[in-house]
Design a protein around this motif. Structure first.
Motif, PDB file in Angstrom:
ATOM      1  N   MET A   1       0.830  -1.204   0.000  1.00 29.04           N
ATOM      2  CA  MET A   1       0.000   0.000   0.000  1.00 29.04           C
ATOM      3  C   MET A   1       0.864   1.253   0.000  1.00 29.04           C
ATOM      4  O   MET A   1       0.613   2.207  -0.726  1.00 29.04           O
ATOM      5  CB  MET A   1      -0.917  -0.023   1.234  1.00 29.04           C
ATOM      6  N   ASN A   2       1.888   1.259   0.813  1.00 29.60           N
ATOM      7  CA  ASN A   2       2.791   2.414   0.875  1.00 29.60           C
ATOM      8  C   ASN A   2       3.525   2.628  -0.438  1.00 29.60           C
ATOM      9  O   ASN A   2       3.748   3.752  -0.860  1.00 29.60           O
ATOM     10  CB  ASN A   2       3.789   2.233   2.022  1.00 29.60           C
ATOM     11  N   ILE A   3       3.911   1.505  -1.058  1.00 27.31           N
ATOM     12  CA  ILE A   3       4.631   1.607  -2.336  1.00 27.31           C
ATOM     13  C   ILE A   3       3.738   2.231  -3.401  1.00 27.31           C
ATOM     14  O   ILE A   3       4.164   3.111  -4.156  1.00 27.31           O
ATOM     15  CB  ILE A   3       5.122   0.214  -2.784  1.00 27.31           C
ATOM     16  N   LYS A   4       2.479   1.797  -3.470  1.00 31.12           N
ATOM     17  CA  LYS A   4       1.543   2.361  -4.445  1.00 31.12           C
ATOM     18  C   LYS A   4       1.308   3.849  -4.175  1.00 31.12           C
ATOM     19  O   LYS A   4       1.207   4.655  -5.100  1.00 31.12           O
ATOM     20  CB  LYS A   4       0.216   1.607  -4.392  1.00 31.12           C
ATOM     21  N   PHE A   5       1.232   4.202  -2.900  1.00 27.53           N
ATOM     22  CA  PHE A   5       1.011   5.600  -2.523  1.00 27.53           C
ATOM     23  C   PHE A   5       2.170   6.473  -2.986  1.00 27.53           C
ATOM     24  O   PHE A   5       1.970   7.542  -3.575  1.00 27.53           O
ATOM     25  CB  PHE A   5       0.840   5.703  -1.007  1.00 27.53           C
ATOM     26  N   PHE A   6       3.393   6.000  -2.727  1.00 26.44           N
ATOM     27  CA  PHE A   6       4.574   6.773  -3.134  1.00 26.44           C
ATOM     28  C   PHE A   6       4.697   6.850  -4.654  1.00 26.44           C
ATOM     29  O   PHE A   6       5.156   7.862  -5.197  1.00 26.44           O
ATOM     30  CB  PHE A   6       5.835   6.172  -2.514  1.00 26.44           C
ATOM     31  N   LYS A   7       4.278   5.786  -5.352  1.00 26.56           N
ATOM     32  CA  LYS A   7       4.310   5.814  -6.817  1.00 26.56           C
ATOM     33  C   LYS A   7       3.340   6.845  -7.365  1.00 26.56           C
ATOM     34  O   LYS A   7       3.627   7.539  -8.338  1.00 26.56           O
ATOM     35  CB  LYS A   7       3.993   4.430  -7.377  1.00 26.56           C
ATOM     36  N   ARG A   8       2.147   6.936  -6.708  1.00 28.22           N
ATOM     37  CA  ARG A   8       1.175   7.939  -7.134  1.00 28.22           C
ATOM     38  C   ARG A   8       1.690   9.347  -6.876  1.00 28.22           C
ATOM     39  O   ARG A   8       1.498  10.255  -7.696  1.00 28.22           O
ATOM     40  CB  ARG A   8      -0.146   7.711  -6.392  1.00 28.22           C
ATOM     41  N   ILE A   9       2.347   9.535  -5.734  1.00 27.12           N
ATOM     42  CA  ILE A   9       2.934  10.837  -5.420  1.00 27.12           C
ATOM     43  C   ILE A   9       3.992  11.203  -6.449  1.00 27.12           C
ATOM     44  O   ILE A   9       4.052  12.336  -6.952  1.00 27.12           O
ATOM     45  CB  ILE A   9       3.554  10.832  -4.008  1.00 27.12           C
ATOM     46  N   GLU A  10       4.829  10.220  -6.789  1.00 23.14           N
ATOM     47  CA  GLU A  10       5.890  10.461  -7.780  1.00 23.14           C
ATOM     48  C   GLU A  10       5.298  10.794  -9.146  1.00 23.14           C
ATOM     49  O   GLU A  10       5.744  11.718  -9.825  1.00 23.14           O
ATOM     50  CB  GLU A  10       6.775   9.217  -7.880  1.00 23.14           C
ATOM     51  N   LEU A  11       4.241  10.041  -9.535  1.00 23.27           N
ATOM     52  CA  LEU A  11       3.595  10.288 -10.821  1.00 23.27           C
ATOM     53  C   LEU A  11       2.932  11.667 -10.837  1.00 23.27           C
ATOM     54  O   LEU A  11       3.017  12.402 -11.829  1.00 23.27           O
ATOM     55  CB  LEU A  11       2.560   9.202 -11.101  1.00 23.27           C
ATOM     56  N   GLY A  12       2.298  12.019  -9.737  1.00 20.38           N
ATOM     57  CA  GLY A  12       1.668  13.333  -9.646  1.00 20.38           C
ATOM     58  C   GLY A  12       2.680  14.453  -9.731  1.00 20.38           C
ATOM     59  O   GLY A  12       2.429  15.487 -10.372  1.00 20.38           O
ATOM     60  N   PHE A  13       3.839  14.259  -9.116  1.00 23.05           N
ATOM     61  CA  PHE A  13       4.902  15.265  -9.172  1.00 23.05           C
ATOM     62  C   PHE A  13       5.411  15.433 -10.599  1.00 23.05           C
ATOM     63  O   PHE A  13       5.660  16.561 -11.051  1.00 23.05           O
ATOM     64  CB  PHE A  13       6.046  14.859  -8.239  1.00 23.05           C
ATOM     65  N   VAL A  14       5.553  14.315 -11.305  1.00 20.40           N
ATOM     66  CA  VAL A  14       6.015  14.368 -12.694  1.00 20.40           C
ATOM     67  C   VAL A  14       5.023  15.142 -13.560  1.00 20.40           C
ATOM     68  O   VAL A  14       5.408  16.006 -14.361  1.00 20.40           O
ATOM     69  CB  VAL A  14       6.218  12.942 -13.254  1.00 20.40           C
ATOM     70  N   TYR A  15       3.732  14.833 -13.407  1.00 22.66           N
ATOM     71  CA  TYR A  15       2.706  15.537 -14.180  1.00 22.66           C
ATOM     72  C   TYR A  15       2.681  17.027 -13.845  1.00 22.66           C
ATOM     73  O   TYR A  15       2.512  17.877 -14.733  1.00 22.66           O
ATOM     74  CB  TYR A  15       1.329  14.913 -13.933  1.00 22.66           C
ATOM     75  N   LEU A  16       2.823  17.342 -12.570  1.00 27.52           N
ATOM     76  CA  LEU A  16       2.843  18.742 -12.155  1.00 27.52           C
ATOM     77  C   LEU A  16       4.017  19.479 -12.780  1.00 27.52           C
ATOM     78  O   LEU A  16       3.879  20.611 -13.271  1.00 27.52           O
ATOM     79  CB  LEU A  16       2.916  18.828 -10.629  1.00 27.52           C
ATOM     80  N   LEU A  17       5.178  18.834 -12.796  1.00 32.53           N
ATOM     81  CA  LEU A  17       6.366  19.440 -13.394  1.00 32.53           C
ATOM     82  C   LEU A  17       6.175  19.661 -14.894  1.00 32.53           C
ATOM     83  O   LEU A  17       6.532  20.720 -15.431  1.00 32.53           O
ATOM     84  CB  LEU A  17       7.583  18.546 -13.137  1.00 32.53           C
ATOM     85  N   LEU A  18       5.574  18.679 -15.567  1.00 36.56           N
ATOM     86  CA  LEU A  18       5.329  18.809 -17.003  1.00 36.56           C
ATOM     87  C   LEU A  18       4.346  19.936 -17.300  1.00 36.56           C
ATOM     88  O   LEU A  18       4.504  20.675 -18.286  1.00 36.56           O
ATOM     89  CB  LEU A  18       4.797  17.485 -17.568  1.00 36.56           C
ATOM     90  N   ILE A  19       3.336  20.073 -16.457  1.00 31.06           N
ATOM     91  CA  ILE A  19       2.359  21.152 -16.641  1.00 31.06           C
ATOM     92  C   ILE A  19       3.026  22.510 -16.477  1.00 31.06           C
ATOM     93  O   ILE A  19       2.794  23.440 -17.271  1.00 31.06           O
ATOM     94  CB  ILE A  19       1.195  20.992 -15.639  1.00 31.06           C
ATOM     95  N   ILE A  20       3.881  22.649 -15.462  1.00 29.15           N
ATOM     96  CA  ILE A  20       4.576  23.917 -15.228  1.00 29.15           C
ATOM     97  C   ILE A  20       5.489  24.257 -16.403  1.00 29.15           C
ATOM     98  O   ILE A  20       5.506  25.399 -16.888  1.00 29.15           O
ATOM     99  CB  ILE A  20       5.380  23.846 -13.913  1.00 29.15           C
ATOM    100  N   VAL A  21       6.238  23.266 -16.870  1.00 30.51           N
ATOM    101  CA  VAL A  21       7.132  23.489 -18.012  1.00 30.51           C
ATOM    102  C   VAL A  21       6.330  23.875 -19.251  1.00 30.51           C
ATOM    103  O   VAL A  21       6.713  24.784 -20.002  1.00 30.51           O
ATOM    104  CB  VAL A  21       7.979  22.226 -18.280  1.00 30.51           C
ATOM    105  N   SER A  22       5.196  23.196 -19.469  1.00 31.19           N
ATOM    106  CA  SER A  22       4.350  23.499 -20.631  1.00 31.19           C
ATOM    107  C   SER A  22       3.835  24.933 -20.579  1.00 31.19           C
ATOM    108  O   SER A  22       3.781  25.622 -21.604  1.00 31.19           O
ATOM    109  CB  SER A  22       3.167  22.522 -20.694  1.00 31.19           C
TER     110      SER A  22
END
Length: 278
Positions: A1-22
């Motif tokens: 459960m913790n691993i999935k949570f951290f993966k979602r956090i990491e994925l969300g951070f990546v998307y947020l970074l891409l949105i900011i760059v865009s």
């Protein structure tokens, strides 16, 4: 459960970074597009979207300047350079990748050393050489400079890609009776499409944006490229008409944008493969 949570956090951070760059990338482009469509001469507007949109700056660009002539001159030089460069580069890379001959290693090292020196160092020599050949103030002279200048780097890049194509394919085709030209055109070229597309688009972009070499070689008003024409236009006082300049900038960017959109998949593959193979 913790691993999935951290993966979602990491994925969300990546998307947020891409949105900011865009946002940082697209906002200036949107600003220039809207500026080219607004009334007046200023790039600034009291509202995010101008209240009145017009294409009169684009119309004036063609009526009041030789923009269409500059566009055509640059386009034909870029297309010619792209075709000649692809032919020379692929043939050179194929020879170095598939043939063994005396002096091959020394030639490759020489080509590698040549690409370490910027082309600006040869400007005086290029000017004198073209003068002796009566190629100053000609599109052909400029095309020859561009085509010759791209050989060292692009040949190494394409050779690295060709080296990654198994030679067993050549041998199998040769057993079936295929000659060298058939192997090159029917086997190597289709497999090397990504790197060829990359070379083609980079050699189209070079003349499209270059200012130094056209200024060195071209003299006539009728031979001017986009970079030369826009520079002279700005020098003559057009720097007060920023909206018209923005319209010109949009038109200059259109061919490159279209090429990238159409060939994006091949460009990414070419960059990745050319960087790791060989």
């Amino acid at each position: 459960m913790n691993i999935k949570f951290f993966k979602r956090i990491e994925l969300g951070f990546v998307y947020l970074l891409l949105i900011i760059v865009s946002i940082f990338v697209l906002l200036p482009v949107l600003w220039i597009v809207l500026a080219s469509l607004q009334e007046g001469n200023s790039l600034f507007s009291s509202t995010l979207i101008p209240k009145t949109l017009t294409i009169k700056h684009y119309v004036a660009l063609f009526k009041e300047t030789d923009f269409l002539l500059w566009y055509w001159n640059t386009f034909k030089i870029a297309i010619a350079n792209m075709i000649i460069s692809v032919v020379i580069t692929t043939l050179t890379a194929y020879v170095f990748s598939r043939y063994n001959f005396r002096g091959k290693k020394a030639t490759l090292i020489s080509v590698l050393v040549l690409q370490m020196f910027p082309s600006f160092l040869a400007m005086t020599a290029i000017f004198i050489l073209l003068s002796k050949l009566n190629l100053l103030d000609t599109s052909l002279g400029l095309i020859l400079v561009y085509s010759a200048g791209q050989i060292p780097y692009n040949s190494w890049l394409v050779k690295g890609y060709f080296d990654g194509i198994p030679k067993t394919l050549d041998e199998a085709a040769r057993v079936d009776g295929a000659g060298h030209l058939t192997i090159f055109l029917k086997i190597i070229m289709p497999l090397a499409r990504p790197i060829i597309v990359l070379v083609a688009i980079t050699n189209f972009m070079g003349p499209w944006f270059d200012f130094i070499f056209p200024t060195l070689i071209l003299r006539s008003q009728s031979k001017k490229t986009l970079a030369m024409g826009i520079f002279d236009w700005v020098q003559k006082g057009a720097n007060d008409n920023f909206t018209m300049f923005a319209a010109g900038a949009i038109l200059v960017a259109i061919p490159i944008t279209i090429l990238f959109m159409i060939l994006q998949k091949h460009i990414v593959k070419g960059l990745a493969a050319g960087a790791v193979k060989g």
